[in-house]
Write a protein that holds these residues in place. Structure first.
Motif, PDB file in Angstrom:
ATOM      1  N   VAL A  30       0.853  -1.192   0.000  1.00 29.28           N
ATOM      2  CA  VAL A  30       0.000   0.000   0.000  1.00 29.28           C
ATOM      3  C   VAL A  30       0.883   1.234   0.000  1.00 29.28           C
ATOM      4  N   TYR A  31       0.368   2.314  -0.560  1.00 31.70           N
ATOM      5  CA  TYR A  31       1.142   3.556  -0.587  1.00 31.70           C
ATOM      6  C   TYR A  31       0.270   4.734  -1.006  1.00 31.70           C
ATOM      7  N   SER A  32       0.647   5.911  -0.540  1.00 31.83           N
ATOM      8  CA  SER A  32       0.080   7.139  -1.087  1.00 31.83           C
ATOM      9  C   SER A  32       1.013   7.650  -2.173  1.00 31.83           C
ATOM     10  N   ARG A  33       2.290   7.305  -2.047  1.00 30.31           N
ATOM     11  CA  ARG A  33       3.283   7.582  -3.079  1.00 30.31           C
ATOM     12  C   ARG A  33       4.039   6.285  -3.344  1.00 30.31           C
ATOM     13  N   ASP A  34       3.953   5.791  -4.574  1.00 26.50           N
ATOM     14  CA  ASP A  34       4.699   4.582  -4.913  1.00 26.50           C
ATOM     15  C   ASP A  34       6.144   4.985  -5.139  1.00 26.50           C
ATOM     16  N   ARG A  35       6.958   4.775  -4.129  1.00 26.46           N
ATOM     17  CA  ARG A  35       8.343   5.239  -4.204  1.00 26.46           C
ATOM     18  C   ARG A  35       9.236   4.312  -3.400  1.00 26.46           C
ATOM     19  N   THR A  36      10.397   4.035  -3.941  1.00 21.02           N
ATOM     20  CA  THR A  36      11.436   3.328  -3.206  1.00 21.02           C
ATOM     21  C   THR A  36      12.696   4.169  -3.302  1.00 21.02           C
ATOM     22  N   VAL A  37      13.156   4.704  -2.189  1.00 20.25           N
ATOM     23  CA  VAL A  37      14.328   5.573  -2.181  1.00 20.25           C
ATOM     24  C   VAL A  37      15.589   4.736  -2.373  1.00 20.25           C
ATOM     25  N   VAL A  38      16.434   5.169  -3.304  1.00 23.08           N
ATOM     26  CA  VAL A  38      17.692   4.464  -3.579  1.00 23.08           C
ATOM     27  C   VAL A  38      18.837   5.471  -3.593  1.00 23.08           C
ATOM     28  N   PRO A  39      20.039   5.048  -3.200  1.00 21.83           N
ATOM     29  CA  PRO A  39      21.198   5.953  -3.260  1.00 21.83           C
ATOM     30  C   PRO A  39      21.646   6.162  -4.703  1.00 21.83           C
ATOM     31  N   LEU A  40      22.441   7.190  -4.923  1.00 18.28           N
ATOM     32  CA  LEU A  40      22.874   7.544  -6.278  1.00 18.28           C
ATOM     33  C   LEU A  40      23.643   6.402  -6.940  1.00 18.28           C
ATOM     34  N   LYS A  41      24.376   5.645  -6.157  1.00 17.31           N
ATOM     35  CA  LYS A  41      25.168   4.549  -6.720  1.00 17.31           C
ATOM     36  C   LYS A  41      24.290   3.439  -7.292  1.00 17.31           C
ATOM     37  N   GLU A  42      23.000   3.418  -6.908  1.00 12.77           N
ATOM     38  CA  GLU A  42      22.081   2.417  -7.438  1.00 12.77           C
ATOM     39  C   GLU A  42      21.192   2.988  -8.540  1.00 12.77           C
ATOM     40  N   ILE A  43      21.610   4.096  -9.095  1.00 13.58           N
ATOM     41  CA  ILE A  43      20.908   4.705 -10.228  1.00 13.58           C
ATOM     42  C   ILE A  43      21.854   4.717 -11.419  1.00 13.58           C
ATOM     43  N   SER A  44      21.394   4.219 -12.547  1.00  9.77           N
ATOM     44  CA  SER A  44      22.219   4.126 -13.749  1.00  9.77           C
ATOM     45  C   SER A  44      22.897   5.459 -14.083  1.00  9.77           C
ATOM     46  N   PRO A  45      24.199   5.451 -14.408  1.00 15.40           N
ATOM     47  CA  PRO A  45      24.889   6.683 -14.833  1.00 15.40           C
ATOM     48  C   PRO A  45      24.188   7.339 -16.029  1.00 15.40           C
ATOM     49  N   TYR A  46      23.590   6.525 -16.896  1.00 16.43           N
ATOM     50  CA  TYR A  46      22.838   7.092 -18.022  1.00 16.43           C
ATOM     51  C   TYR A  46      21.683   7.957 -17.516  1.00 16.43           C
ATOM     52  N   MET A  47      21.023   7.471 -16.450  1.00 17.94           N
ATOM     53  CA  MET A  47      19.888   8.216 -15.908  1.00 17.94           C
ATOM     54  C   MET A  47      20.355   9.535 -15.307  1.00 17.94           C
ATOM     55  N   GLN A  48      21.457   9.500 -14.601  1.00 13.80           N
ATOM     56  CA  GLN A  48      21.996  10.718 -14.002  1.00 13.80           C
ATOM     57  C   GLN A  48      22.348  11.744 -15.079  1.00 13.80           C
ATOM     58  N   LYS A  49      22.994  11.280 -16.134  1.00 13.04           N
ATOM     59  CA  LYS A  49      23.396  12.186 -17.205  1.00 13.04           C
ATOM     60  C   LYS A  49      22.193  12.707 -17.984  1.00 13.04           C
ATOM     61  N   ALA A  50      21.197  11.840 -18.197  1.00 10.24           N
ATOM     62  CA  ALA A  50      20.033  12.238 -18.998  1.00 10.24           C
ATOM     63  C   ALA A  50      19.237  13.337 -18.304  1.00 10.24           C
ATOM     64  N   ILE A  51      19.017  13.205 -16.998  1.00 12.57           N
ATOM     65  CA  ILE A  51      18.204  14.200 -16.298  1.00 12.57           C
ATOM     66  C   ILE A  51      18.933  15.534 -16.223  1.00 12.57           C
ATOM     67  N   VAL A  52      20.247  15.501 -16.048  1.00 14.56           N
ATOM     68  CA  VAL A  52      21.023  16.742 -16.013  1.00 14.56           C
ATOM     69  C   VAL A  52      21.030  17.388 -17.389  1.00 14.56           C
ATOM     70  N   ALA A  53      21.233  16.586 -18.434  1.00 12.40           N
ATOM     71  CA  ALA A  53      21.311  17.133 -19.791  1.00 12.40           C
ATOM     72  C   ALA A  53      20.042  17.857 -20.190  1.00 12.40           C
ATOM     73  N   ILE A  54      18.877  17.302 -19.889  1.00 17.29           N
ATOM     74  CA  ILE A  54      17.624  17.887 -20.362  1.00 17.29           C
ATOM     75  C   ILE A  54      17.048  18.931 -19.408  1.00 17.29           C
ATOM     76  N   GLU A  55      17.347  18.814 -18.131  1.00 11.27           N
ATOM     77  CA  GLU A  55      16.754  19.732 -17.167  1.00 11.27           C
ATOM     78  C   GLU A  55      17.683  20.866 -16.740  1.00 11.27           C
ATOM     79  N   ASP A  56      18.991  20.606 -16.721  1.00 17.58           N
ATOM     80  CA  ASP A  56      19.922  21.628 -16.221  1.00 17.58           C
ATOM     81  C   ASP A  56      21.338  21.237 -16.623  1.00 17.58           C
ATOM     82  N   SER A  57      21.667  21.469 -17.890  1.00 20.96           N
ATOM     83  CA  SER A  57      22.934  20.967 -18.428  1.00 20.96           C
ATOM     84  C   SER A  57      24.155  21.629 -17.787  1.00 20.96           C
ATOM     85  N   ARG A  58      23.995  22.815 -17.168  1.00 26.00           N
ATOM     86  CA  ARG A  58      25.112  23.495 -16.494  1.00 26.00           C
ATOM     87  C   ARG A  58      25.091  23.236 -14.973  1.00 26.00           C
TER      88      ARG A  58
END
Length: 762
Positions: A81-109
């Motif tokens: 059950v949840y009000s927000r379906d979320r599982t918090v993970v540390p940065l090391k468990e997030i694909s480097p591609y994902m980190q680069k993609a979000i920075v590139a499109i949302e805030d490249s600097r």
């Protein structure tokens, strides 16, 4: 006062903040970016560095809401059950591609600027000025993170959400001030980690881990470049770029992200082109939230666990406090539900009552001596689709815990009267005249020195005219004789009975007090199956009543840390002496061996219990126990409209329904399965001799199911016992003495299997 460096001067970041604060307040920068050049500035009245400095610079980050797992006693998942379906993970468990993609499109600097990107501000200001409208923003990832914190803190409150997202200069200024603080305290990597965990990705998925599971059924650490680009593109507009509902639009947006990644050097152009040509590759896991996802029919138990959490002060002083923790989630709740018992409950219900039947059944099993609820189920499926017969009304529990107004327990209340009498010194051999019909005795002592008076000459009767005393307690309990128990309660008084009921946790399902009237002995007060199962567990545990509990332990995860929460404990107290409890067990063992509850008897272990059927047959019960478990089964119409006369239940037609014929077999089967492989314990029985004036010629009747006792030839043969002695010799045979019929009267059984002595409210 602003923070100063050790040398006494402001840091470059703080100096920039003061300058930017003045600029913002003057409307020189953000006014043209965030809003049309109209409207109030919010803080423009002061328009000074001091007003900017006076803004709070402490961002109170709320714990991110996450999913909650509800487990059974063995650790198996019941529901998520949840009000927000979320599982918090540390940065090391997030694909480097994902980190680069979000920075590139949302805030490249992102890694080059501070809390505010001055180049981005000027670029956006210039573009907006040329277009004459707000076509581009200048918020950094840090500023977006701060805004998301406000939204998270608002929860599901629409007013607070509106305030957190309102397009005003005042809000932008506050975001900026807090963004400066966040940059100084957290650093870039932690900001990126927090941003990816808090952001909404559509389809009920909050945070990148939930989004990765939702769209690709994989962990965020395993995202490939084209998958990461898709998720990064969704953030700007989760509804517009929803790949599930608009694959073409989502593909265009993904390719924009891939191209941007190539432009900033995160991937080569060749890699971008190859990824653009790839299909979306969705492997969607549909949102599964709430007790509707519960396994083994445990949806109602799951809902009960939620109600316990929201109502028990151990989880917070106010309901709002408790709701906040529940909605925040991140809980692992280990419950008392035994998977073997739960499966047995549901299977027995399924075998005996169909979901399409006009009436329903509800059953609950508890553990004597601990109060643990080990099984809970009902025939009506859990859900909100009324057309499909679904309901969220938990028929096993009280109104304030998600149930209804309860159901009259009929003769299953009589053992409580017997316990009160025995505890007060009445011998188990007590005999009464027990006529077929009588007026309620008057006056009868009630609590507080008051008397109940029968001003209207109210009468009661046994169900069959052949049911005539005298009877002692053993026989009257086995045959469930109404007039005996009314004479008994009139003799000892009403107050000892209601006090005993209170000690055994018996309370009305609607929360009102038990009525001070002799008819309480006949089970006229509405209660729930959980209440009755817990009360009978008192007999099984030799007089110790334990409040029912559903939760064993709770672990709460906040971020990457976990802690244990205090949980409600069962409170056990002595309701009666061991001798009294053992005497009741002796009486009720006779009910299942050769009384009205023979259909509920267990072959492989000792059991005790009591049948119950109410006036008009709106409800039928069997409540019973072994030394190991206690259970209650109710069958009836929750709306109290359909009488159980000439009715088919579970594919079996019944002229009249009573406790021994429908609830009894349900109880027998569910308890047999729940106890399979468990130790066979014995009761501590006492010797209750027959009274001296017992009429040896009285036979055994059914449990009040038939006005005429039921002929062996035409009374139905579902559960019949032996016919009358004389009749059985002629043509009554066995098994045809009427539904669940017992021994017929010695003389009246002639010819047709015997008229069973009915005539009781059970």
């Amino acid at each position: 006062m602003p923070k100063k460096r050790s040398g006494g001067g402001l840091s470059p970041t703080q100096q920039a903040a003061k300058f930017l604060g003045v600029s913002v307040l003057a409307g020189a920068v953000l006014a043209g970016i965030a809003l049309p050049a109209v409207g109030a500035l919010g803080l423009a009245a002061k328009g000074s560095v001091e007003s900017f400095d006076a803004l709070p610079a402490n961002l109170k980050t709320p714990p991110l809401s996450q999913r909650t797992s509800i487990l059974d006693a063995e650790g198996g998942t019941i529901a998520t059950v949840y009000s927000r379906d979320r599982t918090v993970v540390p940065l090391k468990e997030i694909s480097p591609y994902m980190q680069k993609a979000i920075v590139a499109i949302e805030d490249s600097r992102f890694y080059e600027h501070g809390a505010v990107d001055l180049k981005g501000v000027l670029r956006a200001l210039n573009k907006n000025a040329r277009s004459g409208e707000v076509s581009e923003g200048a918020s950094t990832l840090t500023q977006q993170y701060v805004k998301n914190v406000f939204v998270e803190e608002a929860g599901d409150d629409p007013t607070k959400v509106a305030q957190a997202t309102q397009q005003t200069i005042g809000r932008k200024i506050r975001e900026l001030k807090l963004a400066i603080q966040v940059e100084e305290e957290l650093g870039k990597k932690k900001i990126l980690e927090n941003y990816l965990n808090i952001t909404f990705f559509g389809q009920q998925a909050y945070g990148v881990e939930a989004a990765s599971q939702r769209y690709f059924s994989k962990s965020a650490k395993d995202l490939e470049v084209q998958e990461a680009a898709l998720l990064a593109g969704i953030v700007q507009s989760p509804s517009r770029y929803d790949p599930v509902n608009d694959e073409a639009e989502a593909t265009k947006r993904r390719n924009v992200v891939l191209q941007r990644m190539a432009e900033v050097g995160d991937i080569s152009q060749a890699e971008a082109d190859k990824a653009k040509a790839a299909p979306l590759g969705l492997k969607v896991s549909r949102p599964k939230n709430g007790c509707i996802t519960a396994v083994k029919g445990a949806g109602f138990f799951c809902d009960y666990v939620r109600e316990v959490f929201l109502s028990d002060p151990v989880f917070g002083k106010t309901k709002e406090d408790r709701a906040k923790i529940w909605n925040q989630g991140g809980l692992t709740i280990r419950t008392t539900l035994d998977p073997q018992a739960q499966e047995s409950v549901q299977q027995s219900i399924k075998d005996h009552v169909y979901t399409s039947d006009e009436v329903a059944t509800a059953a609950t099993i508890v553990e004597p001596g601990t109060g643990k609820i080990v099984g809970m189920g009902q025939s009506r499926p859990y859900g909100v689709d009324i057309k499909q017969g679904e309901t969220t009304l938990n028929l096993s529990v009280d109104n304030d815990m998600g149930g209804g107004a309860g159901y009259q327990p009929g003769s299953t209340f009589k053992p409580i009267v017997a316990a009160a009498a025995l505890e007060g010194g009445t011998p188990a051999t007590q005999s009464y005249s027990s006529p077929y019909e009588m007026e309620y005795p008057s006056p009868v002592a009630a609590c507080g020195g008051k008397n109940w008076v029968n001003n209207e000459g109210a009468k009661l009767a046994n169900e069959n005219e052949t049911e005539v005393g005298p009877y002692d307690m053993k026989e009257a309990t086995a045959l469930s004789v109404n007039t005996y128990y009314v004479q008994l309660i009139s003799d000892i008084g009403i107050c000892p009975v209601t006090q005993m009921a209170d000690k055994m946790g018996v309370e009305r399902a609607n929360g009102n007090k038990l009525e001070q009237t002799p008819s309480i002995a006949l089970g006229v007060t509405e209660v729930s199956p959980l209440t009755m199962a817990s009360a009978y567990a008192t007999f099984a545990s030799r007089g110790m009543y334990c409040t029912p509990v559903a939760i064993e332990s709770i672990t709460q995860r906040i971020g990457n840390k976990s802690k244990s929460l205090e949980v409600p404990k069962s409170t056990c107290s002595r309701a009666m002496s061991e001798t009294t409890a053992d005497s009741i067990s002796t009486l009720l063992k006779g009910v299942v061996e050769d009384g009205t509850g023979t259909e509920a008897g267990l072959d492989s272990r000792p059991s005790a219990g009591k049948t119950g059927t109410t006036d008009e047959r709106f409800a039928a019960w069997f409540v019973g126990y072994t030394p190991n478990l206690a259970g209650a089964v109710w069958v009836g119409d929750p709306k109290h409209e359909r009488k159980m006369v000439d009715i088919t239940i579970g594919g079996v037609p019944h002229a009249k329904v009573f406790g021994g014929a429908v609830p009894g077999p349900i109880w027998r089967d569910m308890m047999s399965g729940a106890l399979e492989g468990k130790p066979v314990d014995q009761f501590n029985l006492v010797d209750i001799p027959d009274s001296a004036d017992k009429d040896k010629d009285k036979g055994r009747g059914n449990d009040g199911n038939r006005d005429d006792g039921g002929n062996g030839d035409d009374g139905g043969d579902d559960d019949g016992g032996p016919g009358g002695v004389i009749g059985g010799l002629i043509d009554g045979g066995t098994g045809n003495g009427g539904n669940d019929g017992g021994w017929g009267n010695f003389i009246q059984g002639q010819g047709n299997g015997g008229n069973g002595i009915g005539g009781r409210r059970d």
